[in-house]
Design a protein around this motif. Sequence first.
Motif, mmCIF file in Angstrom:
data_model
loop_
_atom_site.group_PDB
_atom_site.id
_atom_site.type_symbol
_atom_site.label_atom_id
_atom_site.label_comp_id
_atom_site.label_asym_id
_atom_site.label_seq_id
_atom_site.Cartn_x
_atom_site.Cartn_y
_atom_site.Cartn_z
ATOM 1 N N CYS A 22 -86.219 -76.194 -16.772
ATOM 2 C CA CYS A 22 -87.607 -76.389 -17.209
ATOM 3 C C CYS A 22 -88.176 -75.008 -17.526
ATOM 4 C CB CYS A 22 -88.405 -77.092 -16.125
ATOM 5 S SG CYS A 22 -90.140 -77.406 -16.541
ATOM 6 N N VAL A 23 -88.295 -74.702 -18.809
ATOM 7 C CA VAL A 23 -88.862 -73.426 -19.231
ATOM 8 C C VAL A 23 -90.373 -73.589 -19.338
ATOM 9 C CG1 VAL A 23 -88.891 -71.636 -20.998
ATOM 10 C CG2 VAL A 23 -86.768 -72.853 -20.485
ATOM 11 N N VAL A 24 -91.091 -72.708 -18.686
ATOM 12 C CA VAL A 24 -92.549 -72.849 -18.603
ATOM 13 C C VAL A 24 -93.233 -71.698 -19.324
ATOM 14 C CG1 VAL A 24 -92.289 -74.033 -16.400
ATOM 15 C CG2 VAL A 24 -92.755 -71.583 -16.437
ATOM 16 N N SER A 25 -94.499 -71.905 -19.585
ATOM 17 C CA SER A 25 -95.290 -70.862 -20.243
ATOM 18 C C SER A 25 -95.307 -69.600 -19.383
ATOM 19 C CB SER A 25 -96.732 -71.338 -20.450
ATOM 20 O OG SER A 25 -96.784 -72.604 -21.004
ATOM 21 N N GLU A 26 -95.496 -68.457 -20.039
ATOM 22 C CA GLU A 26 -95.581 -67.192 -19.329
ATOM 23 C C GLU A 26 -96.682 -67.248 -18.271
ATOM 24 O OE1 GLU A 26 -96.341 -63.912 -21.907
ATOM 25 O OE2 GLU A 26 -95.462 -62.450 -20.537
ATOM 26 N N PHE A 27 -96.423 -66.659 -17.129
ATOM 27 C CA PHE A 27 -97.349 -66.556 -15.986
ATOM 28 C C PHE A 27 -97.523 -67.879 -15.237
ATOM 29 C CE2 PHE A 27 -99.252 -63.418 -19.054
ATOM 30 C CZ PHE A 27 -98.588 -62.329 -18.521
ATOM 31 N N THR A 28 -96.910 -68.950 -15.751
ATOM 32 C CA THR A 28 -97.092 -70.249 -15.089
ATOM 33 C C THR A 28 -96.604 -70.202 -13.661
ATOM 34 O OG1 THR A 28 -96.978 -71.489 -17.156
ATOM 35 C CG2 THR A 28 -96.411 -72.666 -15.136
ATOM 36 N N LEU A 29 -95.450 -69.586 -13.443
ATOM 37 C CA LEU A 29 -94.852 -69.602 -12.114
ATOM 38 C C LEU A 29 -95.660 -68.806 -11.108
ATOM 39 C CD1 LEU A 29 -91.048 -69.329 -12.974
ATOM 40 C CD2 LEU A 29 -92.446 -71.365 -12.593
ATOM 41 N N ASP A 30 -96.577 -67.965 -11.601
ATOM 42 C CA ASP A 30 -97.430 -67.200 -10.681
ATOM 43 C C ASP A 30 -98.502 -68.076 -10.051
ATOM 44 O OD1 ASP A 30 -97.419 -64.335 -12.916
ATOM 45 O OD2 ASP A 30 -96.050 -64.905 -11.312
ATOM 46 N N TYR A 31 -98.851 -69.159 -10.723
ATOM 47 C CA TYR A 31 -100.020 -69.918 -10.293
ATOM 48 C C TYR A 31 -99.762 -71.397 -10.048
ATOM 49 C CZ TYR A 31 -102.231 -65.737 -12.122
ATOM 50 O OH TYR A 31 -102.580 -64.436 -12.365
ATOM 51 N N TRP A 32 -98.656 -71.912 -10.564
ATOM 52 C CA TRP A 32 -98.430 -73.348 -10.493
ATOM 53 C C TRP A 32 -97.148 -73.666 -9.730
ATOM 54 C CZ3 TRP A 32 -101.935 -76.771 -12.554
ATOM 55 C CH2 TRP A 32 -102.905 -76.233 -13.398
ATOM 56 N N ALA A 33 -97.240 -74.648 -8.874
ATOM 57 C CA ALA A 33 -96.035 -75.227 -8.293
ATOM 58 C C ALA A 33 -95.331 -76.060 -9.368
ATOM 59 C CB ALA A 33 -96.392 -76.110 -7.107
ATOM 60 N N ILE A 34 -94.027 -76.000 -9.378
ATOM 61 C CA ILE A 34 -93.241 -76.773 -10.339
ATOM 62 C C ILE A 34 -92.361 -77.753 -9.591
ATOM 63 C CG2 ILE A 34 -91.566 -76.692 -12.213
ATOM 64 C CD1 ILE A 34 -94.216 -75.345 -12.911
ATOM 65 N N GLY A 35 -92.416 -78.974 -10.029
ATOM 66 C CA GLY A 35 -91.634 -80.011 -9.364
ATOM 67 C C GLY A 35 -90.924 -80.909 -10.361
ATOM 68 N N TRP A 36 -90.181 -81.830 -9.820
ATOM 69 C CA TRP A 36 -89.451 -82.817 -10.626
ATOM 70 C C TRP A 36 -89.772 -84.210 -10.124
ATOM 71 C CZ3 TRP A 36 -86.469 -81.291 -14.781
ATOM 72 C CH2 TRP A 36 -86.187 -79.934 -14.876
ATOM 73 N N PHE A 37 -90.042 -85.086 -11.079
ATOM 74 C CA PHE A 37 -90.166 -86.513 -10.826
ATOM 75 C C PHE A 37 -89.007 -87.207 -11.528
ATOM 76 C CE2 PHE A 37 -94.380 -87.018 -9.010
ATOM 77 C CZ PHE A 37 -95.071 -85.898 -9.442
#
Length: 124
Positions: A22-37
């Motif tokens: 899952c490639v995310v927008s820049e800086f996303t990982l600094d502020y958002w939890a990433i999960g899988w459904f």
Amino acid sequence: QVNLAQSGGGNVQAGGSLRLSCVVSEFTLDYWAIGWFRQAPGKEREGVSCISSSDDNTWYADSVKGRFTISRDNAKNTVYLQMNSLKPEDTAVYHCAAAEFCGTIIRNSRPDYWGQGTQVTVSS
């Protein structure tokens, strides 16, 4: 705006492995939890795993614990879901998702952003 672009998935025999990305927008990982459904035909959506933004805490559903591993590479803005020892009951469409906290994925609540989904099919 947070963009989530998934890759991976496909068909595999029981006992095999797949890796979802899952490639995310820049800086996303600094502020958002990433999960899988995941959601299988005729079944309700299920939260599978999550990694927090702040301290790399991870969570797994009981159904995948010990078989799936979530990780992230901040340099590549990517979160991975390594799926080993796959079972036919793991067959589903898998979505990555961004939420303020992993609690959203754990409670199976609606996240703030969704990836486009990818099919995982495990044959017996």
